[in-house]
Write an enzyme that holds these catalytic residues in place. Structure first.
Site, mmCIF file in Angstrom:
data_model
loop_
_atom_site.group_PDB
_atom_site.id
_atom_site.type_symbol
_atom_site.label_atom_id
_atom_site.label_comp_id
_atom_site.label_asym_id
_atom_site.label_seq_id
_atom_site.Cartn_x
_atom_site.Cartn_y
_atom_site.Cartn_z
ATOM 1 N N PRO A 1 13.087 -32.852 17.361
ATOM 2 C CA PRO A 1 12.062 -32.437 16.397
ATOM 3 C C PRO A 1 12.202 -33.049 15.005
ATOM 4 O O PRO A 1 11.373 -32.782 14.149
ATOM 5 C CB PRO A 1 12.250 -30.924 16.329
ATOM 6 C CG PRO A 1 13.677 -30.694 16.687
ATOM 7 C CD PRO A 1 14.067 -31.792 17.638
ATOM 8 N N ASP B 1 6.777 -43.419 17.863
ATOM 9 C CA ASP B 1 5.578 -42.673 17.502
ATOM 10 C C ASP B 1 5.605 -42.197 16.074
ATOM 11 O O ASP B 1 6.625 -42.204 15.412
ATOM 12 C CB ASP B 1 5.496 -41.418 18.376
ATOM 13 C CG ASP B 1 4.976 -41.746 19.751
ATOM 14 O OD1 ASP B 1 4.391 -42.822 19.907
ATOM 15 O OD2 ASP B 1 5.171 -40.911 20.645
ATOM 16 N N LYS C 1 -0.240 -45.414 15.539
ATOM 17 C CA LYS C 1 -1.637 -45.720 15.197
ATOM 18 C C LYS C 1 -2.468 -45.932 16.445
ATOM 19 O O LYS C 1 -3.522 -45.350 16.613
ATOM 20 C CB LYS C 1 -1.692 -46.994 14.343
ATOM 21 C CG LYS C 1 -1.547 -46.743 12.881
ATOM 22 C CD LYS C 1 -2.911 -46.557 12.231
ATOM 23 C CE LYS C 1 -2.786 -45.883 10.871
ATOM 24 N NZ LYS C 1 -1.705 -46.440 10.058
ATOM 25 N N GLY D 1 10.418 -34.982 19.893
ATOM 26 C CA GLY D 1 10.652 -33.840 20.781
ATOM 27 C C GLY D 1 11.126 -34.275 22.141
ATOM 28 O O GLY D 1 12.022 -35.099 22.261
ATOM 29 N N THR E 1 12.559 -30.113 22.388
ATOM 30 C CA THR E 1 11.139 -30.037 22.081
ATOM 31 C C THR E 1 10.919 -29.191 20.820
ATOM 32 O O THR E 1 11.752 -28.354 20.462
ATOM 33 C CB THR E 1 10.380 -29.467 23.294
ATOM 34 O OG1 THR E 1 8.979 -29.607 23.038
ATOM 35 C CG2 THR E 1 10.706 -27.995 23.536
ATOM 36 N N MET F 1 0.047 -28.836 18.372
ATOM 37 C CA MET F 1 -1.188 -29.476 17.894
ATOM 38 C C MET F 1 -2.296 -28.448 17.709
ATOM 39 O O MET F 1 -3.455 -28.714 18.003
ATOM 40 C CB MET F 1 -1.650 -30.557 18.895
ATOM 41 C CG MET F 1 -0.645 -31.685 19.053
ATOM 42 S SD MET F 1 -1.072 -32.867 20.333
ATOM 43 C CE MET F 1 -0.472 -32.043 21.798
ATOM 44 N N GLY G 1 9.453 -28.503 11.301
ATOM 45 C CA GLY G 1 10.618 -27.712 11.703
ATOM 46 C C GLY G 1 11.862 -28.566 11.867
ATOM 47 O O GLY G 1 11.783 -29.720 12.289
HETATM 48 N N1 SAH Z 1 6.748 -34.194 22.625
HETATM 49 C C1 SAH Z 1 6.744 -33.389 21.418
HETATM 50 C C2 SAH Z 1 5.384 -32.841 21.091
HETATM 51 C C3 SAH Z 1 4.365 -33.870 20.789
HETATM 52 S S1 SAH Z 1 2.801 -33.185 20.387
HETATM 53 C C4 SAH Z 1 7.777 -32.271 21.548
HETATM 54 O O1 SAH Z 1 8.302 -32.054 22.633
HETATM 55 O O2 SAH Z 1 8.069 -31.639 20.537
HETATM 56 C C5 SAH Z 1 2.851 -33.144 18.648
HETATM 57 C C6 SAH Z 1 2.947 -31.720 18.141
HETATM 58 O O3 SAH Z 1 4.274 -31.249 18.250
HETATM 59 C C7 SAH Z 1 2.630 -31.542 16.684
HETATM 60 O O4 SAH Z 1 1.234 -31.476 16.483
HETATM 61 C C8 SAH Z 1 3.281 -30.239 16.393
HETATM 62 O O5 SAH Z 1 2.515 -29.169 16.858
HETATM 63 C C9 SAH Z 1 4.523 -30.320 17.238
HETATM 64 N N2 SAH Z 1 5.707 -30.761 16.490
HETATM 65 C C10 SAH Z 1 6.444 -31.862 16.691
HETATM 66 N N3 SAH Z 1 7.490 -31.919 15.839
HETATM 67 C C11 SAH Z 1 7.417 -30.817 15.090
HETATM 68 C C12 SAH Z 1 8.203 -30.284 14.029
HETATM 69 N N4 SAH Z 1 9.289 -30.920 13.580
HETATM 70 N N5 SAH Z 1 7.832 -29.109 13.479
HETATM 71 C C13 SAH Z 1 6.736 -28.456 13.917
HETATM 72 N N6 SAH Z 1 5.964 -28.912 14.906
HETATM 73 C C14 SAH Z 1 6.289 -30.068 15.486
#
Ligand code: SAH
Length: 464
Positions: free
Chosen positions: A223, A246, A268, A300, A329, A381, A410
């Protein structure tokens, strides 16, 4: 250098252990691991040492040590638990011409014991010259973290290839290149992840002089906090030839990628929707086919709203060696960073990860199922659709006072947390509109967020 590092072969060699303390037990265990034939000299024995004596794994002599007892010993370890006895024993041992080690008394030692990291046949010893065992221990922890768990298997695998390498590859330079390719590339990675057959096949290619096959590693970067990377992610980041990353992968994380790896930002492209995913797939495949170690770095976990599945599917169809490495995640990272337990025996018996965005934009789901009490919803999201999400949950029967938390960025130093109740979710989400990635956590557990300790009791009273 005060001490010469050596690795002493003690298989079936006689070694003296003077003292029957807990420290003596620790040393004895190590000596037995090294195959030594240990005699303990001590009046009293730690109970576990006594057990070893009863099992016949070590000898015990309770009488006073005679010089003749010492002459035959290769090494002597001393841990009597008494400073004067230690010094006296060290003196005797030395007079008998045997090298002595006295626990915690470097000044009395002929040789000292390093901090040890072991992986099968690989042993790393770390010494600070006896000056700071604590520092040696902390260095050991760092070495532990960098050596793969299956390194021993890799040694065995490499040694099984040596004969063929010698016969099949004539020149020394080419042999060196072969070993580089084996030990730093997909072959080693396959061994380290327990896929021996793949490793064999890849190594055979190299032996028969086919150009090295590339591979794609789809890796979860967690994260945001780099300390939350897995060992495997870290290792692959150090080996990559090229990395496709990404939006969610920040510079703190990219810092860990091998310096001369090529970096390609594909965030992008992604926002231009599904066509672009095809473009990414093709890029990954093209570079792997050219023999590169391709790192596909994702925020994540790659398989949680990360399209890792689509990439894997495509690469498999193209017969490209592909490995997926999980990451922490966002839901798990944010939960830990805010003190929100996603399940709790009193408040939530299940947790659902859902997305506020789908391919066709519709939040298609059975809202009655999601509105059941005693569960936690984590929405990825979901910031821009927070209002309609809340409305649907309310209609489906979730109480207005259900606690919610919004966690933005986070686990990062600039993490922001907002807490409140479901009926206010839309307004709360507004506050995070122009910020970083954010997660919605809906359910009673959200009231446990550190951010709002004061309000916890009141909210729970209403919600429970
Ligand atoms: N594969 C990623 C998620 C990708 S979708 C995972 O497993 O975490 C992208 C979404 O993940 C963002 O819109 C948000 O909702 C969440 N997200 C990713 N990193 C985050 C973080 N550090 N803090 C809060 N939400 C996060």
């Amino acid at each position: 250098m005060r001490h010469l590092p050596t690795f002493f072969d003690l298989q079936s060699r006689p070694v003296a252990m003077i003292g029957g303390t807990a420290m003596a037990l620790q040393r004895t265990r190590l000596l037995l691991e090294a195959g030594a034939s240990v005699t303990i000299f001590a009046r009293t024995l730690h109970p576990e040492l006594a057990e070893l004596v009863l099992e016949g794994r070590i000898r015990w002599q309770a009488e006073t040590i005679e010089d003749s007892d010492l002459h035959e010993q290769r090494l002597a370890f001393i841990a009597t638990g008494n400073a004067a006895s230690d010094a006296e024993a060290a003196e005797r041992v030395r007079r008998a011409g045997v090298a002595a080690n006295v626990a915690d008394r470097p000044e009395l030692c002929d040789f000292i014991m390093p901090a040890i990291v072991e992986r099968g046949e690989v042993t790393v010893g770390i010494s600070t010259g006896g000056a700071s065992p604590m520092l040696a221990r902390s260095l050991r922890a760092r070495v532990e973290a960098t050596l793969p768990a299956r390194l021993g298997e890799l040694v065995r695998f490499a040694s099984s290839l040596r004969q063929s390498a010698r016969t099949l590859i004539g020149s020394a330079t080419q042999r060196r290149r072969f070993w580089d390719a084996v030990l730093e590339g997909p072959v080693a990675e396959a061994v380290l992840t327990g896929r021996d057959e793949t490793a064999r096949a890849l190594a055979d290619d190299l032996l028969h002089n086919e150009s090295p096959r590339g591979a794609v590693y789809i890796v979860g970067a967690g994260p945001g906090d780099p300390d939350l990377l897995t060992f495997r992610a870290h290792r692959l980041m150090q080996q990559a030839d090229i990395v496709f990353y990404d939006e969610l992968v920040g510079p703190e994380i990219l810092n860990y990628v091998r310096r001369d790896a090529e970096r390609v930002y594909v965030g992008k492209i992604k926002s231009h929707h599904s066509k672009s995913q095809d473009a990414i797939n093709e890029l990954l495949a093209r570079h792997a086919k050219a023999g590169k170690r391709v790192l596909r770095l994702k925020g994540g976990d790659p398989f949680v709203f990360g399209r890792g599945g689509e990439e894997l599917e495509y690469l498999r169809r193209e017969s490209i060696e592909t490995v997926v490495v999980p990451g922490i995640t966002a839901a798990l990272g944010c939960a830990a960073a805010t003190g929100i337990p996603l399940t709790h025996r009193d408040y939530a018996s299940s947790v659902t990860f859902l997305t506020g965005h789908t391919r066709d934009g519709e939040l298609a789901t059975d809202w009655r199922v999601l509105a059941r009490p005693d569960q936690t919803l984590v929405v990825y999201m979901g910031l821009s659709t927070a209002g309609s999400l809340a409305a649907k949950l309310l209609v489906a029967g979730l109480p207005r006072s259900t606690p919610v938390a919004i966690v933005e960025r986070g686990t990062r130093p600039d993490q922001r947390v907002t807490t409140g109740i479901l009926s206010d979710l839309k307004a709360l989400a507004e506050r995070h509109k122009d910020g970083g990635p954010a997660l919605l956590i809906i359910g009673k557990v959200a009231a446990l967020a550190n951010a709002d300790i004061a309000g916890v009791a009141d909210q729970l009273k209403e919600a429970v």
